[in-house]
Scaffold this active site. Sequence first.
Site, PDB file in Angstrom:
ATOM      1  N   ASP A  58     -11.217   2.613   4.554  1.00 54.12           N
ATOM      2  CA  ASP A  58     -11.635   1.210   4.403  1.00 54.12           C
ATOM      3  C   ASP A  58     -13.147   1.076   4.209  1.00 54.12           C
ATOM      4  O   ASP A  58     -13.628   0.010   3.800  1.00 54.12           O
ATOM      5  CB  ASP A  58     -11.292   0.431   5.683  1.00 54.12           C
ATOM      6  CG  ASP A  58      -9.994  -0.346   5.576  1.00 54.12           C
ATOM      7  OD1 ASP A  58      -9.660  -0.791   4.478  1.00 54.12           O
ATOM      8  OD2 ASP A  58      -9.341  -0.519   6.626  1.00 54.12           O
ATOM      9  N   GLN A  70      -4.656  -1.545  10.099  1.00 52.19           N
ATOM     10  CA  GLN A  70      -4.528  -2.871   9.487  1.00 52.19           C
ATOM     11  C   GLN A  70      -5.028  -3.961  10.450  1.00 52.19           C
ATOM     12  O   GLN A  70      -4.610  -4.015  11.601  1.00 52.19           O
ATOM     13  CB  GLN A  70      -3.053  -3.118   9.112  1.00 52.19           C
ATOM     14  CG  GLN A  70      -2.792  -4.389   8.356  1.00 52.19           C
ATOM     15  CD  GLN A  70      -3.312  -4.380   6.917  1.00 52.19           C
ATOM     16  OE1 GLN A  70      -3.501  -3.325   6.319  1.00 52.19           O
ATOM     17  NE2 GLN A  70      -3.553  -5.550   6.377  1.00 52.19           N
ATOM     18  N   LYS A 118       0.844  -1.203   0.000  1.00 52.51           N
ATOM     19  CA  LYS A 118       0.000   0.000   0.000  1.00 52.51           C
ATOM     20  C   LYS A 118       0.872   1.244   0.000  1.00 52.51           C
ATOM     21  O   LYS A 118       0.624   2.201  -0.742  1.00 52.51           O
ATOM     22  CB  LYS A 118      -0.909   0.008   1.248  1.00 52.51           C
ATOM     23  CG  LYS A 118      -2.005  -1.049   1.221  1.00 52.51           C
ATOM     24  CD  LYS A 118      -2.724  -1.156   2.554  1.00 52.51           C
ATOM     25  CE  LYS A 118      -3.682  -2.354   2.541  1.00 52.51           C
ATOM     26  NZ  LYS A 118      -4.225  -2.693   3.849  1.00 52.51           N
TER      27      LYS A 118
HETATM   28  N1  GUN Z   1      -6.417  -6.786   6.665  1.00 49.00           N
HETATM   29  C1  GUN Z   1      -6.615  -7.524   5.548  1.00 49.00           C
HETATM   30  N2  GUN Z   1      -7.333  -6.824   4.656  1.00 49.00           N
HETATM   31  C2  GUN Z   1      -7.602  -5.624   5.209  1.00 49.00           C
HETATM   32  C3  GUN Z   1      -8.292  -4.464   4.765  1.00 49.00           C
HETATM   33  O1  GUN Z   1      -8.840  -4.395   3.666  1.00 49.00           O
HETATM   34  N3  GUN Z   1      -8.316  -3.428   5.638  1.00 49.00           N
HETATM   35  C4  GUN Z   1      -7.741  -3.480   6.855  1.00 49.00           C
HETATM   36  N4  GUN Z   1      -7.841  -2.422   7.656  1.00 49.00           N
HETATM   37  N5  GUN Z   1      -7.088  -4.537   7.298  1.00 49.00           N
HETATM   38  C5  GUN Z   1      -7.012  -5.596   6.476  1.00 49.00           C
END
Ligand code: GUN
Length: 288
Positions: free
Chosen positions: A120, A97, A53
């Site tokens: 998100d 995360q 990311k």
């Molecule tokens: N962990 C795995 N996928 C995601 C996601 O899309 N967002 C977040 N915050 N954590 C994750």
Amino acid sequence: MAKIIDGKKIAKELNEKTSDEVKKLLVKDNIVPGLVVIIVGDDEASYRYVRNKHRTAQKLGINSIVDSQPATISENELIDLINKYNNDDQINGILVQDPLPSGIDEKKITKAIDPKKDVDGFHPLNVGKLFLDDSTNYPVACTPKGIITMLDYYNIDIKGKNAVVIGRSAIVGKPMGALLLNRGASTTIIHRYTKDIYEYTRNADIVVSATGQVHLLGQDAFKKGAVIIDVGQNRDENGHLVGDVDFEDASNQASYITPVPGGVGPMTIATLMQQTVELTKWSKENGE
Ligand code: GUN
């Protein structure tokens, strides 16, 4: 033979659009979108996702911050940290995360994020707007939103179609169901307690599978001409990345199908970047 939905290509084009939007914001308004990803503990897979990311955000000109916190951080300390970013004008998107260490309540943390910075789309206010098909701007979970982008890219009809989503998670299944429903599909969400999943999938025009079960679905699971979207990111016995669908086999039935890798995967990060820029624009429009 099925057409392959090329997630890599669509994600690349989406990233180019996002990069252009970032440039416009800088030239016209002297604004640089800011994204913070908070990662707690030292889960290796999470670090890999976060690095991806971060790299993509930097490439697109987004101000990307990775805030790493020890697994010993308390729930209150984490909420204080989120509040710091909620009050920071330079930050437009906040992502914590998952998974979080066992002592921290993920739902409480999600609620601590300012809904206007909830990149998100997991905050209950934004989830509520999605389920009510609200007419204002709000963020939506990135994987399902990216899947709609893919369907639209190939002009795949949604309205009036039978759509089946396999999996009822808050991250994929439920928001995916809501998005398809909002676009006029007759939508069914099935899951591990569904007695006969084939009863549903064999009647579906569009199937989105997010089960996490390796090669669960072969051609006998689908009707001729089905659109098959595979969200699975599973490791097979040889450590290879595979989806929920037996791609070769199911391709005999499908009209469109996503591969794994190179299908849904690249769309999630590209959509996260798109949404960071959207949140930045929406806050500017609201004079915030
Ligand atoms: N962990 C795995 N996928 C995601 C996601 O899309 N967002 C977040 N915050 N954590 C994750």
